[in-house]
Design a protein around this motif. Sequence first.
Motif, PDB file in Angstrom:
ATOM      1  N   VAL A  17      -1.283   5.511  -5.933  1.00 55.09           N
ATOM      2  CA  VAL A  17      -2.005   6.133  -4.816  1.00 55.09           C
ATOM      3  C   VAL A  17      -3.432   5.600  -4.781  1.00 55.09           C
ATOM      4  O   VAL A  17      -4.199   5.825  -5.719  1.00 55.09           O
ATOM      5  CB  VAL A  17      -2.034   7.671  -4.958  1.00 55.09           C
ATOM      6  CG1 VAL A  17      -2.568   8.297  -3.680  1.00 55.09           C
ATOM      7  CG2 VAL A  17      -0.674   8.205  -5.294  1.00 55.09           C
ATOM      8  N   GLY A  18      -3.782   4.910  -3.692  1.00 53.30           N
ATOM      9  CA  GLY A  18      -5.111   4.291  -3.565  1.00 53.30           C
ATOM     10  C   GLY A  18      -4.997   2.831  -3.938  1.00 53.30           C
ATOM     11  O   GLY A  18      -4.631   2.498  -5.073  1.00 53.30           O
ATOM     12  N   LEU A  19      -5.277   1.950  -2.977  1.00 50.22           N
ATOM     13  CA  LEU A  19      -5.155   0.501  -3.235  1.00 50.22           C
ATOM     14  C   LEU A  19      -6.544  -0.127  -3.271  1.00 50.22           C
ATOM     15  O   LEU A  19      -6.857  -1.025  -2.496  1.00 50.22           O
ATOM     16  CB  LEU A  19      -4.281  -0.157  -2.160  1.00 50.22           C
ATOM     17  CG  LEU A  19      -2.848   0.394  -2.030  1.00 50.22           C
ATOM     18  CD1 LEU A  19      -2.089  -0.336  -0.922  1.00 50.22           C
ATOM     19  CD2 LEU A  19      -2.093   0.281  -3.352  1.00 50.22           C
ATOM     20  N   GLY A  20      -7.389   0.360  -4.176  1.00 51.20           N
ATOM     21  CA  GLY A  20      -8.737  -0.189  -4.350  1.00 51.20           C
ATOM     22  C   GLY A  20      -8.758  -1.236  -5.447  1.00 51.20           C
ATOM     23  O   GLY A  20      -7.720  -1.783  -5.825  1.00 51.20           O
ATOM     24  N   TYR A  76       2.421  11.520   2.124  1.00 52.23           N
ATOM     25  CA  TYR A  76       2.488  11.522   0.649  1.00 52.23           C
ATOM     26  C   TYR A  76       3.485  12.546   0.090  1.00 52.23           C
ATOM     27  O   TYR A  76       4.260  12.240  -0.819  1.00 52.23           O
ATOM     28  CB  TYR A  76       1.068  11.818   0.152  1.00 52.23           C
ATOM     29  CG  TYR A  76       0.866  12.021  -1.323  1.00 52.23           C
ATOM     30  CD1 TYR A  76       1.032  10.983  -2.228  1.00 52.23           C
ATOM     31  CD2 TYR A  76       0.452  13.268  -1.818  1.00 52.23           C
ATOM     32  CE1 TYR A  76       0.794  11.172  -3.590  1.00 52.23           C
ATOM     33  CE2 TYR A  76       0.215  13.462  -3.174  1.00 52.23           C
ATOM     34  CZ  TYR A  76       0.391  12.413  -4.057  1.00 52.23           C
ATOM     35  OH  TYR A  76       0.158  12.601  -5.398  1.00 52.23           O
ATOM     36  N   ASP A  77       3.486  13.746   0.693  1.00 51.89           N
ATOM     37  CA  ASP A  77       4.345  14.829   0.152  1.00 51.89           C
ATOM     38  C   ASP A  77       5.838  14.504   0.269  1.00 51.89           C
ATOM     39  O   ASP A  77       6.654  15.104  -0.413  1.00 51.89           O
ATOM     40  CB  ASP A  77       4.017  16.151   0.853  1.00 51.89           C
ATOM     41  CG  ASP A  77       2.523  16.443   0.800  1.00 51.89           C
ATOM     42  OD1 ASP A  77       2.070  16.967  -0.226  1.00 51.89           O
ATOM     43  OD2 ASP A  77       1.803  16.087   1.755  1.00 51.89           O
ATOM     44  N   MET A  85     -10.915  13.245  -5.021  1.00 48.58           N
ATOM     45  CA  MET A  85      -9.557  13.401  -4.481  1.00 48.58           C
ATOM     46  C   MET A  85      -8.511  13.590  -5.583  1.00 48.58           C
ATOM     47  O   MET A  85      -7.333  13.842  -5.283  1.00 48.58           O
ATOM     48  CB  MET A  85      -9.209  12.167  -3.630  1.00 48.58           C
ATOM     49  CG  MET A  85     -10.164  11.982  -2.452  1.00 48.58           C
ATOM     50  SD  MET A  85      -9.951  10.388  -1.616  1.00 48.58           S
ATOM     51  CE  MET A  85      -8.474  10.710  -0.626  1.00 48.58           C
ATOM     52  N   HIS A  86      -8.912  13.478  -6.856  1.00 44.13           N
ATOM     53  CA  HIS A  86      -7.938  13.551  -7.957  1.00 44.13           C
ATOM     54  C   HIS A  86      -7.215  14.900  -7.988  1.00 44.13           C
ATOM     55  O   HIS A  86      -5.998  14.948  -8.181  1.00 44.13           O
ATOM     56  CB  HIS A  86      -8.630  13.310  -9.303  1.00 44.13           C
ATOM     57  CG  HIS A  86      -9.128  11.904  -9.487  1.00 44.13           C
ATOM     58  ND1 HIS A  86      -9.720  11.466 -10.649  1.00 44.13           N
ATOM     59  CD2 HIS A  86      -9.118  10.824  -8.658  1.00 44.13           C
ATOM     60  CE1 HIS A  86     -10.062  10.179 -10.525  1.00 44.13           C
ATOM     61  NE2 HIS A  86      -9.719   9.783  -9.324  1.00 44.13           N
ATOM     62  N   ALA A  87      -7.979  15.987  -7.816  1.00 45.59           N
ATOM     63  CA  ALA A  87      -7.365  17.319  -7.942  1.00 45.59           C
ATOM     64  C   ALA A  87      -6.326  17.530  -6.846  1.00 45.59           C
ATOM     65  O   ALA A  87      -5.169  17.865  -7.129  1.00 45.59           O
ATOM     66  CB  ALA A  87      -8.440  18.404  -7.886  1.00 45.59           C
ATOM     67  N   GLU A  88      -6.712  17.281  -5.595  1.00 46.82           N
ATOM     68  CA  GLU A  88      -5.779  17.525  -4.487  1.00 46.82           C
ATOM     69  C   GLU A  88      -4.495  16.704  -4.647  1.00 46.82           C
ATOM     70  O   GLU A  88      -3.389  17.232  -4.504  1.00 46.82           O
ATOM     71  CB  GLU A  88      -6.445  17.170  -3.145  1.00 46.82           C
ATOM     72  CG  GLU A  88      -5.502  17.410  -1.978  1.00 46.82           C
ATOM     73  CD  GLU A  88      -5.918  16.751  -0.666  1.00 46.82           C
ATOM     74  OE1 GLU A  88      -7.119  16.537  -0.447  1.00 46.82           O
ATOM     75  OE2 GLU A  88      -4.990  16.450   0.126  1.00 46.82           O
ATOM     76  N   PHE A  89      -4.647  15.419  -4.973  1.00 43.70           N
ATOM     77  CA  PHE A  89      -3.450  14.569  -5.027  1.00 43.70           C
ATOM     78  C   PHE A  89      -2.600  14.833  -6.268  1.00 43.70           C
ATOM     79  O   PHE A  89      -1.378  14.641  -6.250  1.00 43.70           O
ATOM     80  CB  PHE A  89      -3.828  13.098  -4.820  1.00 43.70           C
ATOM     81  CG  PHE A  89      -4.040  12.795  -3.359  1.00 43.70           C
ATOM     82  CD1 PHE A  89      -3.020  12.288  -2.584  1.00 43.70           C
ATOM     83  CD2 PHE A  89      -5.242  13.115  -2.734  1.00 43.70           C
ATOM     84  CE1 PHE A  89      -3.180  12.072  -1.221  1.00 43.70           C
ATOM     85  CE2 PHE A  89      -5.423  12.896  -1.372  1.00 43.70           C
ATOM     86  CZ  PHE A  89      -4.395  12.376  -0.609  1.00 43.70           C
TER      87      PHE A  89
END
Length: 348
Positions: free
Chosen positions: A8-11, A61-62, A81-85
């Motif tokens: 999750v996250g393509l940085g 995502y869900d 965003m770590h907690a939410e995801f």
Amino acid sequence: ERVGYALVGLGHLTLEEILPALSTCRKSKSVALVSGNPEKLQKVARQYGIKSENCFSYETYDQLKDNAEVQVIYIVLPNSMHAEFTIRGARAGKHILCEKPMANSVAECQAMIDACQQSNRKLMIAYRIQYEPYNRYVREQVQKQEFGKPKFVDAYNCQSSANPRHWRHIKALAGGGALPDIGLYCLNTTRFILGEEPVEVSAYVHSDPDNPLFREVEEVCTWQMKFPSGVIAQCATHYNVHEARQYRVMTERGGYELAQAYAYSGQKLTTSRADGAIVRQEQVSITPKNQFAMEMDVFSACILEDKVPYSGGEEGLQDQRIMEAIYQSARERRPIPLPIIEKKDAFR
Ligand code: NAD
């Protein structure tokens, strides 16, 4: 059998380190991607042979809930965003590997632990140093007291950055400045090497008022930690110093000096030992391993063998607790006592 990962996250970290490392893993493989940028998503999916039906946005995502190929979600997003995801991922029935820092507050860390427990899913924080062979060697030698009892640690992690618009310089996204981003390595690695928890911290925080990079987040943080055995650790982190990432552990009859301690590679370990009146210095050479591949394969092994990961949620929570005490100490200009925590399994 290899465990399937969704990234999750393509940085930078995902593209430059994690995806290439996954291709070399023995127990882990990339099977899905989640990104807010559809063009990048398609491009990276093609490059790594990921099916288009396994590409998701933050909104879809869900739906990972219905995807049997994905067992682990690896969260590589800005810190806020770590907690939410993590919570949404656990509710979708997946195990979670979450980048450091775990989150931006103790309350968020606790909510992440609770969500994974309620869904009966495993949670690991990506403290790659705990899987890096040189750091593991130092830990083992220090805890065996090869050169007597440890007395002092001094640890530095510094780097320079230039873009004030990057999320790392926006407090709501980053949580803080140098401390949670890179100072955290000094904090977590010192706790890891000593195998004990600090009982008091004392800290100093500063930002150049004329530098736009540090309008919201701190530039410098230095802090001392006192441990129950009597060890004192002196740690420092800076966002405006060219790469300095080393530590020393000083013991009764010698010491360890690890250069490039927190880097992705290139660690150099020198030990010194008192032999009568002579000091014997030695370069220790260990076969390097890719830290990201090691970390993911350890988590996959925990899932395949139903074991508890040792850099779990409690580890991230404890670092967050200490970082909050560090900021409090700097704000109030006094030492802050920490709750006494017994290490369940010091030497592992
Ligand atoms: P990055 O800026 O390169 O990538 C972040 C990604 O998140 C980008 O693809 C961006 O598009 C996406 N994103 C989604 N919402 C965003 C928003 N509101 N603002 C900005 N970006 C948004 O960052 P990175 O260096 O890849 O860091 C990602 C995470 O990994 C962080 O938590 C960081 O602390 C951690 N990290 C860990 C290590 C390590 O060695 N373990 C190294 C670097 C970064």
